[in-house]
Motif scaffolding. Structure first.
Motif, short mmCIF file in Angstrom:
data_model
loop_
_atom_site.label_atom_id
_atom_site.label_comp_id
_atom_site.label_asym_id
_atom_site.label_seq_id
_atom_site.Cartn_x
_atom_site.Cartn_y
_atom_site.Cartn_z
N LEU A 254 0.86 -1.13 0.12
CA LEU A 254 0.05 0.13 0.01
C LEU A 254 0.85 1.64 0.36
CD1 LEU A 254 -2.60 -1.03 2.20
CD2 LEU A 254 -2.86 -0.86 0.35
N GLY A 257 2.15 1.72 -3.92
CA GLY A 257 1.63 1.22 -4.68
C GLY A 257 0.49 2.21 -4.52
N GLY A 258 0.81 2.99 -3.28
CA GLY A 258 -0.78 3.63 -2.81
C GLY A 258 0.19 5.46 -2.57
N PRO A 259 -0.97 6.04 -2.04
CA PRO A 259 -0.68 7.63 -1.45
C PRO A 259 0.92 8.12 -1.95
CG PRO A 259 -1.76 7.13 -0.65
CD PRO A 259 -2.24 6.21 -1.00
N LEU A 262 3.80 8.91 -3.08
CA LEU A 262 4.39 10.15 -4.15
C LEU A 262 5.19 11.31 -3.93
CD1 LEU A 262 1.00 10.45 -5.62
CD2 LEU A 262 2.15 9.48 -6.73
N CYS A 263 5.29 11.27 -2.38
CA CYS A 263 5.72 12.09 -1.43
C CYS A 263 6.90 11.16 -0.70
CB CYS A 263 4.70 12.98 -0.59
SG CYS A 263 3.72 13.96 -1.51
N PRO A 317 -1.51 15.39 3.23
CA PRO A 317 -2.97 15.27 3.38
C PRO A 317 -3.54 14.40 4.28
CG PRO A 317 -2.32 14.15 1.22
CD PRO A 317 -0.91 14.59 2.68
N THR A 318 -5.11 14.95 3.71
CA THR A 318 -5.95 13.74 4.66
C THR A 318 -6.27 12.51 4.24
OG1 THR A 318 -7.12 15.21 5.92
CG2 THR A 318 -8.03 12.81 5.46
N THR A 320 -7.68 9.35 2.28
CA THR A 320 -9.29 8.96 2.61
C THR A 320 -9.93 7.58 2.32
OG1 THR A 320 -9.88 9.83 0.86
CG2 THR A 320 -10.05 10.98 3.21
N MET A 321 -8.63 7.24 1.47
CA MET A 321 -8.65 5.79 0.64
C MET A 321 -8.11 3.96 1.53
SD MET A 321 -5.38 7.25 -1.60
CE MET A 321 -6.47 8.20 -1.86
N PHE A 322 -7.69 4.42 2.45
CA PHE A 322 -7.38 3.04 3.97
C PHE A 322 -8.82 3.30 4.06
CE2 PHE A 322 -3.44 2.85 1.15
CZ PHE A 322 -2.22 3.61 1.95
N GLN A 326 -6.46 -1.78 5.99
CA GLN A 326 -5.35 -0.65 5.69
C GLN A 326 -4.36 -0.09 6.37
OE1 GLN A 326 -7.51 0.41 2.17
NE2 GLN A 326 -6.99 -1.55 0.83
N PHE B 37 -10.67 2.21 -5.52
CA PHE B 37 -9.68 1.35 -4.60
C PHE B 37 -9.39 0.12 -5.38
CE2 PHE B 37 -13.20 2.17 -1.73
CZ PHE B 37 -12.94 2.97 -1.08
N TYR B 72 3.89 16.84 -7.62
CA TYR B 72 3.15 15.08 -8.26
C TYR B 72 3.57 15.47 -9.98
CZ TYR B 72 -0.16 14.80 -4.09
OH TYR B 72 -0.14 14.60 -2.51
N SER B 121 -6.12 6.15 -7.11
CA SER B 121 -5.95 5.64 -6.51
C SER B 121 -4.85 5.64 -5.48
CB SER B 121 -5.64 3.99 -6.64
OG SER B 121 -4.12 3.81 -7.78
N LYS B 122 -4.31 6.93 -5.75
CA LYS B 122 -3.09 7.39 -5.29
C LYS B 122 -3.34 8.93 -4.94
CE LYS B 122 0.15 4.82 -7.64
NZ LYS B 122 -0.78 3.74 -7.26
N PRO B 124 -5.36 11.88 -2.54
CA PRO B 124 -7.46 11.82 -2.13
C PRO B 124 -7.83 12.60 -2.91
CG PRO B 124 -5.45 12.15 -0.54
CD PRO B 124 -4.44 12.25 -1.43
N GLN B 127 -7.78 16.50 -3.32
CA GLN B 127 -6.18 17.04 -4.08
C GLN B 127 -6.48 17.12 -5.13
OE1 GLN B 127 -2.96 14.63 -2.27
NE2 GLN B 127 -2.67 16.94 -0.37
#
Lengths: 338, 148
Positions: A254, A257-259, A262-263, A317-318, A320-322, A326, B37, B72, B121-122, B124, B127
């Protein structure tokens, strides 16, 4: 009010004042207990100014009270310049302040003007961001350079050079027990020499208003003895610890492959974001969020799920996707990055 | 005369109590969950993403949108100010998949042919809406950090 009771009140007030002053001696950010030579010079300068100001204050107040209580019948509509009392005004108002200010100038310059002569054994680059500190260890071997955030380890008893700059606005690097404030300026660098006399943990904070979370931009400096420091350095150079069970494996998938990727950077994975603190060994740090929160699984989960609720205005950021499972996996993986 | 003056003053005070600065984002706790998701999700149905820009007309998020555009790496393909490069220009009026807020949101979230990744999926959702608001501000006087 009788004289005895008045004296008793002054005594109690003095005791309270003393207690208030003494209580500052064991707080983490305090300036009266120094752990390095430059901080010791600053502390002695502070005491010198306090005592000198106190003495002058007492003298001036005494003179004023004497002037108010004696000779009350004489009208002060005109001052005769041939009055012998004029001499007191010249001495007390011109000569004394000139001497005092000259003495303060000399003492200040000798306290702050000196620079450690020894060659530094270690160079760090500290970059101030809103609202965290990026730390890069600039070791002579290019393959041994790495980045961390908010917690600095230095060898105790040896001079360390820190090159300060900022990525956005002006901050100020201040570890009170080790050195005075030094501004961190975008587009410019400042050179700092730190020499911690003894091993210990020294907290610092940002000292130039830099935005809404300026108050929560702390830094922690660990001065380690040489064995602990080499051990820490070796551990930091290693890549991120691989996941050990299914929960941390899901967490790693996660994160990469997730947010998060990116940072953030997690060396050893393909998460190579450059704009946020390096997480490769975040599990070994004692605090998160720039020394605002202790590093526990609970604060990690809270921070990951909704950082702006804890530190409003933060760039994280907040998320929200987990869902709950997760989030727990991600926090477990991040905590395992020791 | 006195009565009309008092009632006028009361109306002015009532009007001033309305928030006219427009600086409101999604309140904490009410950000809608993204429906994008990774894989099938057990549990109750998740609401579909909003199709209206919650930041429409909100100029305070433009600075944030500009920062996210660089963070990004949108500027890596679309150019430093969205002028185009590997990806098409975002400043012009030609939009293959629609130039309104909801269509730009869908393009960013779902990805598009010929190399636009899917960011749903990456990132929020709020944003992505900030990025949409920034893109729509290009070539308007409100654009933050405009090209010179």
């Amino acid at each position: 009010m009788s004289r005895i009771r008045r004296a008793e009140r002054w005594y109690i007030a003095a005791l309270i004042g003393l207690a208030a002053a003494a209580s500052g001696c064991d707080a983490p950010l305090q300036i009266f207990s120094s752990a390095s030579e430059s901080a010791a010079r600053a502390t002695s300068l502070t005491w010198f100014l306090i005592v000198l100001s106190g003495i002058i204050y007492v003298i001036v107040m005494a003179a004023m009270i004497v002037a108010m209580t004696r000779n009350r019948r004489r009208a002060a509509s005109s001052v005769d310049m041939s009055d012998p009392g004029i001499r007191w005004i010249v001495i007390g108002g011109l000569v004394m302040p000139a001497l005092v200010l000259a003495a303060v100038f000399v003492v200040s310059e000798t306290a702050t003007g000196r620079y450690p002569e020894q060659r530094p054994v270690l160079t760090l680059h500290v970059t101030g961001h809103q609202w965290w500190w990026e730390v890069e260890y600039d070791l002579p071997d290019p393959t041994q350079r790495f980045k961390t955030a908010n917690e600095i380890h230095i060898p105790a008893g040896q001079p360390v050079r820190i090159i300060l700059t900022s990525a956005d606005v002006i901050h100020s690097f201040w570890v009170p027990r080790l050195q005075g404030k030094l501004d961190v300026i975008p587009g410019d660098t400042n050179d700092l020499r730190l020499l911690a006399r003894a091993p210990g943990v020294y907290r610092g904070a940002c000292q130039e208003f830099c935005g809404s979370q300026h108050a929560n931009m702390g830094v922690v400096v660990f001065a380690d003895d040489s064995a602990t420091f080499s051990q820490w350095l070796g551990a930091q150079l290693a890549e991120a610890a691989p996941p050990t069970d299914s929960v941390t494996l899901m967490g790693q998938r996660l994160v990469v492959g997730g947010p998060c990727a990116l940072c953030h950077t997690v060396r050893g994975t393909s998460a190579l974001g450059q704009v946020a603190p390096d997480l490769t060994h975040v599990g070994s740090r004692t605090t998160i969020a720039a020394a605002m929160l202790p590093n526990t699984i609970g604060t990690l989960e809270a921070w990951i799920a909704n950082a702006p609720a804890l530190k409003p205005g933060t760039k994280m950021p907040t998320i929200t996707m987990f869902d709950g499972q997760q989030l727990r996996a991600v926090a477990a993986y991040v905590a395992s990055l020791k | 005369m006195m009565r009309s003056a008092v009632s006028f003053a009361l109306i002015v005070i009532l009007a001033a109590s309305c928030r006219i600065d427009g600086s409101r984002g999604p309140a904490a706790g009410t950000v809608a969950q993204s429906a994008f998701f990774i894989g099938p999700q057990p549990g109750p149905d998740h609401p579909l993403p909003q199709t209206t820009n919650p930041y429409a007309g909100d100029r305070s998020v433009l600075a944030d949108g500009r920062r996210l555009f660089n963070w990004y790496n949108c500027s890596g393909c679309h150019g430093d100010h969205g002028g185009g490069g590997m990806g098409p220009s975002l400043r012009d009026s030609l939009w293959f998949y629609g130039g309104d807020d909801a269509s730009i949101f869908a393009s960013i979230t779902q990805g598009r042919q010929h190399g636009m990744p899917s960011w749903g999926s990456k990132l929020p959702e709020d944003q992505i809406w900030k990025l949409v608001t920034y893109i729509k501000s290009m070539r308007t006087p409100n654009e933050p950090d405009p090209p010179r």
